[in-house]
Design a protein around this motif. Structure first.
Motif, mmCIF file in Angstrom:
data_model
loop_
_atom_site.group_PDB
_atom_site.id
_atom_site.type_symbol
_atom_site.label_atom_id
_atom_site.label_comp_id
_atom_site.label_asym_id
_atom_site.label_seq_id
_atom_site.Cartn_x
_atom_site.Cartn_y
_atom_site.Cartn_z
ATOM 1 N N ASN A 1 0.952 -1.196 -0.002
ATOM 2 C CA ASN A 1 0.017 0.028 0.047
ATOM 3 C C ASN A 1 1.007 1.167 0.042
ATOM 4 O O ASN A 1 1.477 1.630 0.891
ATOM 5 C CB ASN A 1 -0.826 -0.178 1.253
ATOM 6 C CG ASN A 1 -1.786 1.185 1.301
ATOM 7 O OD1 ASN A 1 -1.579 2.330 0.819
ATOM 8 N ND2 ASN A 1 -3.016 0.820 1.792
ATOM 9 N N THR A 2 0.800 1.971 -1.082
ATOM 10 C CA THR A 2 1.769 3.131 -1.342
ATOM 11 C C THR A 2 1.303 4.166 -0.198
ATOM 12 O O THR A 2 2.389 5.135 0.221
ATOM 13 C CB THR A 2 1.612 3.534 -2.684
ATOM 14 O OG1 THR A 2 0.504 3.802 -3.142
ATOM 15 C CG2 THR A 2 2.590 2.864 -3.619
ATOM 16 N N LYS A 3 0.402 4.357 0.135
ATOM 17 C CA LYS A 3 -0.035 5.354 0.908
ATOM 18 C C LYS A 3 0.378 5.134 2.396
ATOM 19 O O LYS A 3 0.583 6.242 2.917
ATOM 20 C CB LYS A 3 -1.631 5.611 1.061
ATOM 21 C CG LYS A 3 -2.467 6.117 -0.148
ATOM 22 C CD LYS A 3 -3.928 6.281 -0.023
ATOM 23 C CE LYS A 3 -4.445 6.769 -1.187
ATOM 24 N NZ LYS A 3 -6.090 6.690 -1.096
ATOM 25 N N LYS A 4 0.330 4.025 2.739
ATOM 26 C CA LYS A 4 0.921 3.725 4.169
ATOM 27 C C LYS A 4 2.528 3.754 4.234
ATOM 28 O O LYS A 4 3.229 4.372 5.220
ATOM 29 C CB LYS A 4 0.804 2.360 4.548
ATOM 30 C CG LYS A 4 -0.829 1.904 4.626
ATOM 31 C CD LYS A 4 -1.147 0.666 5.644
ATOM 32 C CE LYS A 4 -2.738 0.655 5.934
ATOM 33 N NZ LYS A 4 -3.007 -0.482 6.587
ATOM 34 N N TRP A 5 3.234 3.589 3.048
ATOM 35 C CA TRP A 5 4.741 3.920 2.968
ATOM 36 C C TRP A 5 4.796 5.448 2.866
ATOM 37 O O TRP A 5 5.857 5.852 3.316
ATOM 38 C CB TRP A 5 5.124 3.428 1.683
ATOM 39 C CG TRP A 5 5.729 1.766 1.757
ATOM 40 C CD1 TRP A 5 4.688 0.683 1.358
ATOM 41 C CD2 TRP A 5 6.727 1.390 2.304
ATOM 42 N NE1 TRP A 5 5.343 -0.343 1.698
ATOM 43 C CE2 TRP A 5 6.477 -0.195 2.360
ATOM 44 C CE3 TRP A 5 7.858 1.836 3.023
ATOM 45 C CZ2 TRP A 5 7.404 -0.872 2.758
ATOM 46 C CZ3 TRP A 5 8.753 0.985 3.547
ATOM 47 C CH2 TRP A 5 8.887 -0.498 3.560
ATOM 48 N N GLU A 6 4.075 6.003 2.047
ATOM 49 C CA GLU A 6 4.246 7.653 2.228
ATOM 50 C C GLU A 6 4.073 8.195 3.674
ATOM 51 O O GLU A 6 4.785 9.136 4.188
ATOM 52 C CB GLU A 6 3.022 8.195 1.256
ATOM 53 C CG GLU A 6 3.122 9.728 1.155
ATOM 54 C CD GLU A 6 4.026 9.902 0.118
ATOM 55 O OE1 GLU A 6 5.045 10.611 0.224
ATOM 56 O OE2 GLU A 6 3.998 9.489 -1.185
ATOM 57 N N LYS A 7 2.997 7.672 4.434
ATOM 58 C CA LYS A 7 2.850 8.146 5.881
ATOM 59 C C LYS A 7 4.059 7.964 6.494
ATOM 60 O O LYS A 7 4.425 8.675 7.470
ATOM 61 C CB LYS A 7 1.670 7.593 6.329
ATOM 62 C CG LYS A 7 1.188 7.900 7.776
ATOM 63 C CD LYS A 7 -0.137 7.232 8.251
ATOM 64 C CE LYS A 7 -0.350 7.442 9.793
ATOM 65 N NZ LYS A 7 -1.576 6.983 10.227
ATOM 66 N N PHE A 8 4.768 6.416 6.385
ATOM 67 C CA PHE A 8 5.905 6.079 7.180
ATOM 68 C C PHE A 8 6.804 6.992 6.945
ATOM 69 O O PHE A 8 7.617 7.623 7.881
ATOM 70 C CB PHE A 8 6.090 4.796 6.798
ATOM 71 C CG PHE A 8 7.391 4.113 7.513
ATOM 72 C CD1 PHE A 8 7.536 3.950 8.815
ATOM 73 C CD2 PHE A 8 8.518 4.098 6.600
ATOM 74 C CE1 PHE A 8 8.821 3.605 9.357
ATOM 75 C CE2 PHE A 8 9.784 3.934 7.229
ATOM 76 C CZ PHE A 8 9.994 3.403 8.592
ATOM 77 N N VAL A 9 7.192 7.367 5.534
ATOM 78 C CA VAL A 9 8.359 8.202 5.093
ATOM 79 C C VAL A 9 8.275 9.638 5.766
ATOM 80 O O VAL A 9 9.382 10.270 5.987
ATOM 81 C CB VAL A 9 8.550 8.091 3.731
ATOM 82 C CG1 VAL A 9 9.509 9.129 3.218
ATOM 83 C CG2 VAL A 9 8.937 6.547 3.046
ATOM 84 N N ASP A 10 7.073 10.100 5.688
ATOM 85 C CA ASP A 10 6.892 11.565 5.922
ATOM 86 C C ASP A 10 7.168 11.479 7.585
ATOM 87 O O ASP A 10 7.968 12.497 7.798
ATOM 88 C CB ASP A 10 5.429 11.966 5.696
ATOM 89 C CG ASP A 10 5.089 12.309 4.352
ATOM 90 O OD1 ASP A 10 6.153 12.187 3.590
ATOM 91 O OD2 ASP A 10 4.071 12.140 3.998
ATOM 92 N N LYS A 11 6.783 10.780 8.303
ATOM 93 C CA LYS A 11 7.170 10.522 9.769
ATOM 94 C C LYS A 11 8.659 10.557 10.138
ATOM 95 O O LYS A 11 9.162 11.123 10.894
ATOM 96 C CB LYS A 11 6.306 9.556 10.325
ATOM 97 C CG LYS A 11 6.498 9.349 11.815
ATOM 98 C CD LYS A 11 6.314 10.553 12.759
ATOM 99 C CE LYS A 11 6.293 9.952 14.318
ATOM 100 N NZ LYS A 11 7.485 9.534 14.846
#
Length: 254
Positions: free
Chosen positions: A38-48
């Motif tokens: 899920n790319t959205k979950k990776w995006e959230k992880f990277v942002d944090k």
């Protein structure tokens, strides 16, 4: 002086806690297969993570993790490259990691590995990672003309998830290599019956139709898969090729 020491100790503790949180969150994200793709979950992880460790710090920690945990879909590799510019920093990264590993990272970013993760289903008969490793092993063995080992890997992968379209396409390629043209067409046509817009299946089936009508071996064909992709052949053109070859084979049937 005591206050400075306490502040230093607190910062050290905060850093340790942040590292533990990073490791645990990343591990949980990767271990949950449908979160992993899920790319959205990776995006959230990277942002944090970039807030806590910065771009360079997060990049290094991620690459350390990916050394042993690298079964990711193309879309996730592209997202990570967008953030960390691995494809343009490869020379620098090769000084911190092995060149073989960085080349593997670049190959994923450049879509050398084409397994479609979004076609997996829940509750398969085994491990997703085992299937992925077997699939790529079979691909490698097929490229190296080690057909016996290719078949073994395909059969093991079938025990886990026989319905994956990319595995069935790989079977079609295998049957073509062992000169079982009709079985190859059966496998590829089955995938197309599931999804008429499956470009990979159409391209491979076009190859097989051409081989059957030309009566030559796979390696003698001058039209290769890379040629089609390089010239951006569409599904429509692949269908045209199939139609033309089948018409040559059966001139009275159209």
């Amino acid at each position: 002086m005591i206050k400075l020491f306490r502040n230093f100790k607190k910062r050290k503790t905060d850093t340790k806690n942040a590292n533990v949180e990073f490791d645990n969150t990343l591990r949980d994200l990767y271990n949950d297969f449908f979160s992993r793709i899920n790319t959205k979950k990776w995006e959230k992880f990277v942002d944090k993570s970039t807030v806590d460790f910065g771009l360079e710090g997060t990049s290094g920690k991620l690459l350390d993790f990916l050394l042993d945990n690298h079964n990711l879909p193309y879309e996730v590799w592209i997202l990570l490259d967008k953030h960390f510019k691995w494809s343009t920093e490869s020379e620098k990264l090769s000084r911190a990691f092995s060149k073989t590993f960085i080349q593997f990272v670049l190959s994923n970013i450049n879509k050398k590995y084409r397994l479609r993760y979004d076609l997996f289903k829940e509750n398969i008969n085994g491990s997703y990672d085992d299937f992925i490793e077997l699939y790529y092993k079979a691909c490698s063995e097929l490229e190296n003309k080690n057909l016996y080992m290719c078949e073994k890997s395909i059969l093991k992968a079938e025990e886990i998830f026989p319905e994956h379209p990319d595995l069935i396409i790989l079977e079609g390629r295998y049957y073509s290599q062992i000169n079982d043209i009709e079985k190859s067409l059966e496998k590829l046509s089955y995938v197309i019956s599931l999804d008429n817009e499956d470009l990979e299946a159409h391209l491979y089936r076009a190859h097989v139709y051409m081989r059957r009508s030309a009566g030559c071996s796979w390696r003698q064909l001058s039209w290769r898969r890379g040629f089609y992709r390089h010239h951006s052949v569409t599904v429509f053109k692949a269908k045209q090729l199939e139609y033309g070859k089948s018409k040559l084979q059966n001139p009275g049937s159209h």
